[in-house]
Enzyme design. Sequence first.
Site, PDB file in Angstrom:
ATOM      1  N   GLY A 219      42.055  39.672  44.802  1.00  0.00           N
ATOM      2  CA  GLY A 219      41.076  40.005  43.769  1.00  0.00           C
ATOM      3  C   GLY A 219      40.108  38.860  43.541  1.00  0.00           C
ATOM      4  N   THR A 220      40.625  37.652  43.534  1.00  0.00           N
ATOM      5  CA  THR A 220      39.789  36.467  43.303  1.00  0.00           C
ATOM      6  C   THR A 220      38.700  36.373  44.362  1.00  0.00           C
ATOM      7  OG1 THR A 220      41.615  35.281  42.264  1.00  0.00           O
ATOM      8  CG2 THR A 220      39.840  33.935  43.178  1.00  0.00           C
TER       9      THR A 220
ATOM     10  N   ASN B  91      43.399  42.021  31.496  1.00  0.00           N
ATOM     11  CA  ASN B  91      44.746  41.666  31.962  1.00  0.00           C
ATOM     12  C   ASN B  91      45.655  41.129  30.865  1.00  0.00           C
ATOM     13  OD1 ASN B  91      42.603  39.634  32.487  1.00  0.00           O
ATOM     14  ND2 ASN B  91      44.357  38.298  32.794  1.00  0.00           N
TER      15      ASN B  91
ATOM     16  N   GLN C  62      43.288  45.131  37.659  1.00  0.00           N
ATOM     17  CA  GLN C  62      44.462  45.630  36.926  1.00  0.00           C
ATOM     18  C   GLN C  62      44.569  47.159  36.937  1.00  0.00           C
ATOM     19  OE1 GLN C  62      47.133  44.167  35.613  1.00  0.00           O
ATOM     20  NE2 GLN C  62      46.500  42.052  35.881  1.00  0.00           N
TER      21      GLN C  62
ATOM     22  N   SER D  39      43.513  44.303  44.303  1.00  0.00           N
ATOM     23  CA  SER D  39      44.500  43.351  44.804  1.00  0.00           C
ATOM     24  C   SER D  39      45.848  44.050  44.933  1.00  0.00           C
ATOM     25  CB  SER D  39      44.587  42.167  43.828  1.00  0.00           C
ATOM     26  OG  SER D  39      45.495  41.222  44.311  1.00  0.00           O
ATOM     27  N   ALA D  40      46.398  44.058  46.155  1.00  0.00           N
ATOM     28  CA  ALA D  40      47.597  44.857  46.438  1.00  0.00           C
ATOM     29  C   ALA D  40      48.827  44.442  45.637  1.00  0.00           C
ATOM     30  CB  ALA D  40      47.914  44.773  47.933  1.00  0.00           C
ATOM     31  N   HIS D  41      48.920  43.140  45.278  1.00  0.00           N
ATOM     32  CA  HIS D  41      50.174  42.708  44.639  1.00  0.00           C
ATOM     33  C   HIS D  41      50.305  43.194  43.192  1.00  0.00           C
ATOM     34  CE1 HIS D  41      48.952  39.123  42.117  1.00  0.00           C
ATOM     35  NE2 HIS D  41      47.912  39.127  42.920  1.00  0.00           N
TER      36      HIS D  41
ATOM     37  N   THR E 143      39.649  37.030  61.397  1.00  0.00           N
ATOM     38  CA  THR E 143      40.575  38.040  61.913  1.00  0.00           C
ATOM     39  C   THR E 143      41.336  38.675  60.760  1.00  0.00           C
ATOM     40  OG1 THR E 143      40.763  36.792  63.956  1.00  0.00           O
ATOM     41  CG2 THR E 143      42.500  38.414  63.523  1.00  0.00           C
TER      42      THR E 143
ATOM     43  N   CYS F 119      47.509  33.042  35.437  1.00  0.00           N
ATOM     44  CA  CYS F 119      46.696  31.908  35.857  1.00  0.00           C
ATOM     45  C   CYS F 119      46.636  30.835  34.788  1.00  0.00           C
ATOM     46  CB  CYS F 119      45.268  32.351  36.159  1.00  0.00           C
ATOM     47  SG  CYS F 119      45.210  33.561  37.434  1.00  0.00           S
TER      48      CYS F 119
HETATM   49  N1  PLP Z   1      41.247  39.983  37.938  1.00  0.00           N
HETATM   50  C1  PLP Z   1      42.208  40.336  37.088  1.00  0.00           C
HETATM   51  C2  PLP Z   1      41.873  41.197  35.921  1.00  0.00           C
HETATM   52  C3  PLP Z   1      43.525  39.904  37.292  1.00  0.00           C
HETATM   53  O1  PLP Z   1      44.474  40.252  36.427  1.00  0.00           O
HETATM   54  C4  PLP Z   1      43.807  39.094  38.415  1.00  0.00           C
HETATM   55  C5  PLP Z   1      45.164  38.568  38.646  1.00  0.00           C
HETATM   56  O2  PLP Z   1      45.889  38.264  37.727  1.00  0.00           O
HETATM   57  C6  PLP Z   1      42.763  38.768  39.283  1.00  0.00           C
HETATM   58  C7  PLP Z   1      41.496  39.236  39.021  1.00  0.00           C
HETATM   59  C8  PLP Z   1      42.996  37.912  40.482  1.00  0.00           C
HETATM   60  O3  PLP Z   1      43.626  38.637  41.491  1.00  0.00           O
HETATM   61  P1  PLP Z   1      44.378  37.882  42.683  1.00  0.00           P
HETATM   62  O4  PLP Z   1      45.672  37.373  42.122  1.00  0.00           O
HETATM   63  O5  PLP Z   1      44.581  38.922  43.720  1.00  0.00           O
HETATM   64  O6  PLP Z   1      43.502  36.788  43.128  1.00  0.00           O
END
Ligand code: PLP
Length: 391
Positions: free
Chosen positions: A71-72, A152, A180, A200-202, A238, A328
């Site tokens: 996601g970042t 989040n 989210q 973001s898959a996780h 890749t 974070c």
């Molecule tokens: N944006 C939101 C709203 C999130 O909650 C998060 C992760 O906590 C991210 C972005 C970042 O995603 P990633 O952990 O895949 O970098």
Amino acid sequence: MDKIYLDNAATTPLSEEVIDAMVGVMKVNFGNPSSTHTFGQEAKVLIENVRREAADYLHVSPAEIIFTSCGTESNNMIIKSCVNHLGVERIITSPIEHKCVAETVLDMKKRRGVEVVYLRPNKKGDIDLAKLEEVLKTSDKKTLVSLMHANNEIGNLLDLKKVAAICKENNALFHSDTVQSMAHLEMDFSEIPLDFASCSAHKFHGPKGSGFAFVRKSSGLKGIITGGPQERSLRAGTENVCGIVGLGKALELSLKNMEEYTSHIEEVKQYAIDRLSAEIGGVKFNGRSAELDKSLYTVLSVLLPFKDPMIGLKLDMKGIAISQGSACSSGATHPSMVMMTVLDEEEMEHTTPLRVSFSHLTTKAEIDRLVEALKEIAVTFSIEKTDVENR
Ligand code: PLP
């Protein structure tokens, strides 16, 4: 004692099926998707199948799905490229965005002189859309609006359709951090004219290190990682075939079970609200998180009526994994921007925020254990208070 995991907004455990799918790829499909021989082409087919699956979910064209590492990265790519390649000179955003958006916007302000306008949310964490419209009309500068879909920390949901319409009317680009909410809610971007989104898959039982950016083809966005022609040259390098397949399997499971997962998690969330309200006197809920129709069902932001900076550690010692805010910033000693927005000074002085975040694996019995643990911790506070009063 079994450990309890109530931090699903930080990350989720991998599904067995996801692990199996990824192991299969690691063992067999090692080909480079850019290679023209069958090893490469087989890997390419796996990626393209997931691209189609993600595009179908969002009701967009497969060419509008760009695989990234997370996601970042997706949010960085979108915001930075809007400034670098699309001539964006002004960004309208909010102070309660995830750090990967907030810091990227600040970086664009510092290094590229971009004007940044913050829409201050009210005490419930709502963004004033009339104010957005007003601000959009104050300047002719090329503008990007960046507002997250589901917060989040407090789970507040933004009306994407309304915001996208306002942006279109005012000729602004619209990016929403949907990390989210992706795979948790239905999304139809053929009905919502937003330009960019992220995944973001996780966050939905897929692997870490795998995500995608939705980039509307007509936006003309270019990549920031240059190199080979992968991902329509928007993201050279890749591809992470195994991670992409893991994302695809996790998305498939989320979509197949969405109704069942949603109703289970909503029931567990309501149970948590009811039990906490009944058992912890003075407990409150932050933002819109206790309103099921206005918040993401996976997130509940609790405000405990006592100050305990050690709460995360104490719960962890009782076998309960939970965070106070975003993962974070969970090591941070100062309150998050989100909490500074929704709490007043008095509350910040005397209360403790706690983010409880659920998955389809969360049970009511686990909520019972959380409530019991919090009651034990709360009792020590009333004793300490009585001690002080008796001194
Ligand atoms: N944006 C939101 C709203 C999130 O909650 C998060 C992760 O906590 C991210 C972005 C970042 O995603 P990633 O952990 O895949 O970098």
